[in-house]
Design an enzyme around this catalytic site. Structure first.
Site, PDB file in Angstrom:
ATOM      1  N   TRP A 167      73.852  55.470  62.836  1.00 18.62           N
ATOM      2  CA  TRP A 167      72.788  55.255  61.845  1.00 18.62           C
ATOM      3  C   TRP A 167      72.376  53.792  61.813  1.00 18.62           C
ATOM      4  O   TRP A 167      71.190  53.492  61.709  1.00 18.62           O
ATOM      5  CB  TRP A 167      73.237  55.749  60.472  1.00 18.62           C
ATOM      6  N   LYS A 181      74.393  64.355  51.492  1.00 14.47           N
ATOM      7  CA  LYS A 181      75.812  64.160  51.771  1.00 14.47           C
ATOM      8  C   LYS A 181      76.638  64.220  50.489  1.00 14.47           C
ATOM      9  O   LYS A 181      77.649  64.875  50.439  1.00 14.47           O
ATOM     10  CB  LYS A 181      76.051  62.812  52.464  1.00 14.47           C
ATOM     11  N   ASP A 185      72.717  51.118  53.387  1.00 12.31           N
ATOM     12  CA  ASP A 185      72.591  52.563  53.582  1.00 12.31           C
ATOM     13  C   ASP A 185      73.883  53.199  53.074  1.00 12.31           C
ATOM     14  O   ASP A 185      74.928  53.087  53.700  1.00 12.31           O
ATOM     15  CB  ASP A 185      72.385  52.859  55.088  1.00 12.31           C
TER      16      ASP A 185
HETATM   17  C1  LIG Z   1      73.060  61.365  57.482  1.00 14.12           C
HETATM   18  C2  LIG Z   1      72.853  59.917  57.465  1.00 14.12           C
HETATM   19  C3  LIG Z   1      71.581  59.343  57.705  1.00 14.12           C
HETATM   20  C4  LIG Z   1      70.374  60.164  58.060  1.00 14.12           C
HETATM   21  O1  LIG Z   1      69.911  60.827  56.955  1.00 14.12           O
HETATM   22  P1  LIG Z   1      68.579  61.727  57.015  1.00 14.12           P
HETATM   23  O2  LIG Z   1      68.359  62.006  55.562  1.00 14.12           O
HETATM   24  O3  LIG Z   1      68.904  62.936  57.821  1.00 14.12           O
HETATM   25  O4  LIG Z   1      67.506  60.927  57.628  1.00 14.12           O
HETATM   26  C5  LIG Z   1      71.465  57.969  57.637  1.00 14.12           C
HETATM   27  N1  LIG Z   1      72.524  57.201  57.354  1.00 14.12           N
HETATM   28  C6  LIG Z   1      73.744  57.705  57.120  1.00 14.12           C
HETATM   29  C7  LIG Z   1      74.899  56.781  56.817  1.00 14.12           C
HETATM   30  C8  LIG Z   1      73.950  59.079  57.179  1.00 14.12           C
HETATM   31  O5  LIG Z   1      75.170  59.592  56.954  1.00 14.12           O
END
Ligand SMILES: *Cc1c(COP(=O)(O)O)cnc(C)c1O
Length: 350
Positions: free
Chosen positions: A100, A191, A167
């Site tokens: 990511w 998540k 993030d």
């Molecule tokens: C799953 C994830 C993403 C991507 O998320 P989307 O909503 O599918 O774009 C980005 N960063 C992290 C740390 C993730 O676990």
């Protein structure tokens, strides 16, 4: 029906009461005799949900009015671009701790200078780089608090004079943090905070309006802030699911949630370390409490282990293709009993 132990990495387990309340709202939203997904997002019932979903975030994170809370679409992946679009004027600092982060760096690179201060790429992202300092001439510093695929997590955050962007997609609301140390936090909901379809952005207002580029309307944070996340039609179902999950989080508080997450992680890592058939793939000091990655030393037994998990009603344990092996995602809603079931399967397997 016997209980399924859901270790899925995302979309992921949600509290049963959240699922029940979502189901009710789908059938009859707030006594309207209409479904949540067939009424105007501008009706008073949904406006109230959006307001609550925003204010609960502030309450749980203990943030004051210097911060704005918005719910967007396009996933955390769109934030890779939006962050740079709104904040990157000259140069930004990033750490590269996984898939990511790599994607976030790629998007920012298309808009300005990006310097990678620390990277664990050469070791297949099995640790968190720490030996760097952040000079004061960056527009911002970007990090990923938890690396969902590789099973590493930042246990602390570097001090910095520049705005910190994080993030937190896969560990948001999993532990107590001083959230005022961050200037922008984003997280795809699926998540640890709700159904897929919306992305939470927490942003310090004073950060905005500093770049000279013209920002397209939909990619401009100020658009969504000024319209309380209602500039265009929000993902009503996903936001509702977040609202229900936030109420569930607020009832317990982050301290209690963190305690439970620590107990779950200790139980599983304890087994990984003491069971000679298994081995953890992440550096011990950087292990994630959300996503535990591990392998069988004898990989020819992988299918046997997956079958044993399957027989015990364990779902979502197969590792990401870039790491192999196994990954147990232990988000907030997963109960320790489910971790115990997995540990028992590992013991029997030995
Ligand atoms: C799953 C994830 C993403 C991507 O998320 P989307 O909503 O599918 O774009 C980005 N960063 C992290 C740390 C993730 O676990």
């Amino acid at each position: 029906m016997s209980k399924v132990h859901n270790f899925s990495a995302g979309p992921a387990i949600l509290p049963q009461e959240v699922i029940d309340n979502c189901a009710k709202a789908l059938l009859n939203f707030e006594g309207t005799n209409l479904s949540l997904i067939e009424v105007s997002h501008r009706g008073k019932e949904f406006v109230a949900v959006m307001e609550q979903a925003r204010s609960l975030v502030k309450k749980i994170m203990n943030l004051d009015d210097a911060y704005e809370i918005i719910y967007l679409q396009g996933g955390a992946s769109s934030q890779f671009l939006m962050v740079a679009m709104n904040l990157l004027e000259v140069k930004a600092a990033y750490t590269n701790t996984g898939t990511w982060s790599t994607k976030a760096i790629k998007e920012a690179t298309s808009l300005g200078n990006v310097e990678v201060l620390g990277s664990s790429e050469s070791k297949n992202f099995n640790f968190i780089p720490k030996d760097y300092s952040i000079s004061s001439d960056y527009d911002y510093f970007h990090c990923t608090s938890n690396n969902t695929i590789f099973g590493t997590q930042m246990q602390s955050f570097p001090s910095s004079d520049v705005p910190v962007v994080c993030d937190m997609s896969s560990d948001i609301f999993s532990r107590e943090l001083d959230f005022t140390k961050f200037d922008l936090i984003y997280a795809g909901a699926q998540k640890n905070m709700g159904p897929a379809g919306t992305t939470l952005v927490v942003i310090k207002k004073s950060l905005l309006g500093k770049v000279t580029r013209k920002i397209p309307t939909m990619l401009d944070y100020t658009t969504h802030i000024s319209k309380d996340s209602m500039f265009n039609t929000p993902s009503v179902f996903a936001v509702y699911g977040c609202y229900e999950t936030l109420k569930w989080i607020d009832k317990q508080g982050l301290a209690e949630i963190e305690q439970k997450n620590t107990a779950k992680a200790d139980l599983l890592y304890g087994e990984i370390d003491s069971n000679e058939m298994f081995e953890g793939t992440a550096a011990k000091e950087d292990r994630s409490k959300m996503n535990a990655t591990f392998i069988l030393k004898d990989e020819s037994r992988n299918d046997d282990f997956l079958r044993a998990c399957n027989d015990a009603n364990i779902n979502g344990i197969k590792g990401h293709r870039s790491v192999g092996g196994f990954r147990a995602s232990m988000y907030n809603a997963l109960e320790i009993d489910s971790v115990q079931v997995l540990v028992d399967v590992m013991r029997n397997f030995k």
